[in-house]
Design a protein around this motif. Structure first.
Motif, PDB file in Angstrom:
ATOM      1  N   PHE A  56       0.855  -1.188   0.000  1.00 24.78           N
ATOM      2  CA  PHE A  56       0.000   0.000   0.000  1.00 24.78           C
ATOM      3  C   PHE A  56       0.885   1.230   0.000  1.00 24.78           C
ATOM      4  O   PHE A  56       2.053   1.178   0.370  1.00 24.78           O
ATOM      5  N   TYR A  57       0.314   2.343  -0.423  1.00 25.82           N
ATOM      6  CA  TYR A  57       1.027   3.613  -0.387  1.00 25.82           C
ATOM      7  C   TYR A  57       0.338   4.520   0.617  1.00 25.82           C
ATOM      8  O   TYR A  57      -0.872   4.729   0.558  1.00 25.82           O
ATOM      9  N   CYS A  58       1.121   5.041   1.539  1.00 26.39           N
ATOM     10  CA  CYS A  58       0.597   5.968   2.542  1.00 26.39           C
ATOM     11  C   CYS A  58       1.475   7.208   2.522  1.00 26.39           C
ATOM     12  O   CYS A  58       2.698   7.111   2.691  1.00 26.39           O
ATOM     13  N   SER A  59       0.870   8.359   2.334  1.00 25.19           N
ATOM     14  CA  SER A  59       1.642   9.596   2.211  1.00 25.19           C
ATOM     15  C   SER A  59       2.253  10.058   3.530  1.00 25.19           C
ATOM     16  O   SER A  59       3.252  10.760   3.534  1.00 25.19           O
ATOM     17  N   PHE A  97      -0.164  -0.226  12.774  1.00 22.72           N
ATOM     18  CA  PHE A  97      -1.563  -0.157  13.191  1.00 22.72           C
ATOM     19  C   PHE A  97      -2.460   0.258  12.026  1.00 22.72           C
ATOM     20  O   PHE A  97      -2.174   1.225  11.340  1.00 22.72           O
ATOM     21  N   PRO A  98      -3.574  -0.462  11.822  1.00 23.84           N
ATOM     22  CA  PRO A  98      -4.511  -0.044  10.769  1.00 23.84           C
ATOM     23  C   PRO A  98      -5.215   1.246  11.173  1.00 23.84           C
ATOM     24  O   PRO A  98      -5.236   1.573  12.348  1.00 23.84           O
ATOM     25  N   PRO A  99      -5.810   1.985  10.302  1.00 28.36           N
ATOM     26  CA  PRO A  99      -5.942   1.743   8.865  1.00 28.36           C
ATOM     27  C   PRO A  99      -4.641   2.100   8.156  1.00 28.36           C
ATOM     28  O   PRO A  99      -3.967   3.058   8.513  1.00 28.36           O
ATOM     29  N   PHE A 100      -4.317   1.328   7.159  1.00 27.63           N
ATOM     30  CA  PHE A 100      -3.074   1.527   6.427  1.00 27.63           C
ATOM     31  C   PHE A 100      -3.213   2.622   5.382  1.00 27.63           C
ATOM     32  O   PHE A 100      -2.260   3.310   5.065  1.00 27.63           O
ATOM     33  N   VAL A 101      -4.406   2.754   4.846  1.00 31.70           N
ATOM     34  CA  VAL A 101      -4.705   3.800   3.873  1.00 31.70           C
ATOM     35  C   VAL A 101      -5.709   4.729   4.540  1.00 31.70           C
ATOM     36  O   VAL A 101      -6.760   4.304   4.989  1.00 31.70           O
ATOM     37  N   HIS A 102      -5.369   6.023   4.611  1.00 29.69           N
ATOM     38  CA  HIS A 102      -6.192   6.985   5.341  1.00 29.69           C
ATOM     39  C   HIS A 102      -7.161   7.751   4.453  1.00 29.69           C
ATOM     40  O   HIS A 102      -7.521   8.874   4.754  1.00 29.69           O
ATOM     41  N   GLY A 103      -7.529   7.175   3.389  1.00 32.64           N
ATOM     42  CA  GLY A 103      -8.466   7.857   2.491  1.00 32.64           C
ATOM     43  C   GLY A 103      -7.782   8.261   1.199  1.00 32.64           C
ATOM     44  O   GLY A 103      -6.591   8.547   1.169  1.00 32.64           O
ATOM     45  N   GLY A 129      -4.125  10.867  -1.357  1.00 33.68           N
ATOM     46  CA  GLY A 129      -3.319  10.151  -2.339  1.00 33.68           C
ATOM     47  C   GLY A 129      -2.907   8.776  -1.861  1.00 33.68           C
ATOM     48  O   GLY A 129      -2.090   8.120  -2.492  1.00 33.68           O
ATOM     49  N   ASP A 130      -3.450   8.318  -0.728  1.00 31.44           N
ATOM     50  CA  ASP A 130      -3.159   6.979  -0.229  1.00 31.44           C
ATOM     51  C   ASP A 130      -3.954   5.956  -1.023  1.00 31.44           C
ATOM     52  O   ASP A 130      -5.098   6.205  -1.391  1.00 31.44           O
ATOM     53  N   TYR A 131      -3.356   4.800  -1.254  1.00 36.22           N
ATOM     54  CA  TYR A 131      -4.066   3.750  -1.980  1.00 36.22           C
ATOM     55  C   TYR A 131      -3.423   2.390  -1.705  1.00 36.22           C
ATOM     56  O   TYR A 131      -2.269   2.308  -1.297  1.00 36.22           O
ATOM     57  N   PHE A 132      -4.207   1.348  -1.904  1.00 35.93           N
ATOM     58  CA  PHE A 132      -3.716  -0.017  -1.785  1.00 35.93           C
ATOM     59  C   PHE A 132      -3.109  -0.443  -3.120  1.00 35.93           C
ATOM     60  O   PHE A 132      -3.720  -0.254  -4.170  1.00 35.93           O
ATOM     61  N   ILE A 133      -1.936  -1.027  -3.074  1.00 40.24           N
ATOM     62  CA  ILE A 133      -1.326  -1.600  -4.264  1.00 40.24           C
ATOM     63  C   ILE A 133      -1.900  -2.997  -4.481  1.00 40.24           C
ATOM     64  O   ILE A 133      -2.222  -3.389  -5.591  1.00 40.24           O
ATOM     65  N   TYR A 134      -2.020  -3.743  -3.401  1.00 38.86           N
ATOM     66  CA  TYR A 134      -2.680  -5.050  -3.407  1.00 38.86           C
ATOM     67  C   TYR A 134      -4.077  -4.877  -2.824  1.00 38.86           C
ATOM     68  O   TYR A 134      -4.334  -3.893  -2.118  1.00 38.86           O
TER      69      TYR A 134
END
Length: 110
Positions: free
Chosen positions: A34-37, A46-52, A56-61
């Motif tokens: 995943f990409y987290c800015s 700790f989740p959430p790994f993508v904050h919305g 610009g955060d997104y899951f790669i998988y």
């Protein structure tokens, strides 16, 4: 070792276990699953790994893959202290048996 002592040792050993697993999680998953800015290495465990998506955060998988791997990491983190406690408990039992053998009085031959 009593049950409460084992529990206290387990809780204490969870700290290095958490650090070990969270550092490995950060090294193995950052920008790969995943990409987290606003990525923070240890706290990224700790989740959430993508904050919305607005940041610009997104899951790669797919998210279910990331969370499945995270659950495996949590299970590893929770189980890492168990063999150490077993070793400590065995060492204590061995030491107690040695003390019992040494403290038994020798029989006198009459």
């Amino acid at each position: 070792m009593s049950r409460t002592t084992r529990l206290i040792v387990y809780i204490i050993l969870l700290v290095p276990s958490f650090l070990l697993v969270s550092i490995n999680w950060s090294l193995l998953t950052a920008y790969k699953l995943f990409y987290c800015s606003d990525w923070v290495p240890i706290l990224d465990f700790f989740p959430p790994f993508v904050h919305g998506t607005q940041r610009g955060d997104y899951f790669i998988y797919p998210p279910y893959v990331v969370y499945f791997l995270w659950i495996i990491a949590v299970i590893i983190m929770l189980s890492l202290p168990l063999p150490i406690i077993k070793l400590i408990n065995g060492f204590i039992k061995e030491r107690l048996q040695q003390k019992v053998v040494k403290s038994k009085p020798k029989k006198k031959n009459i």
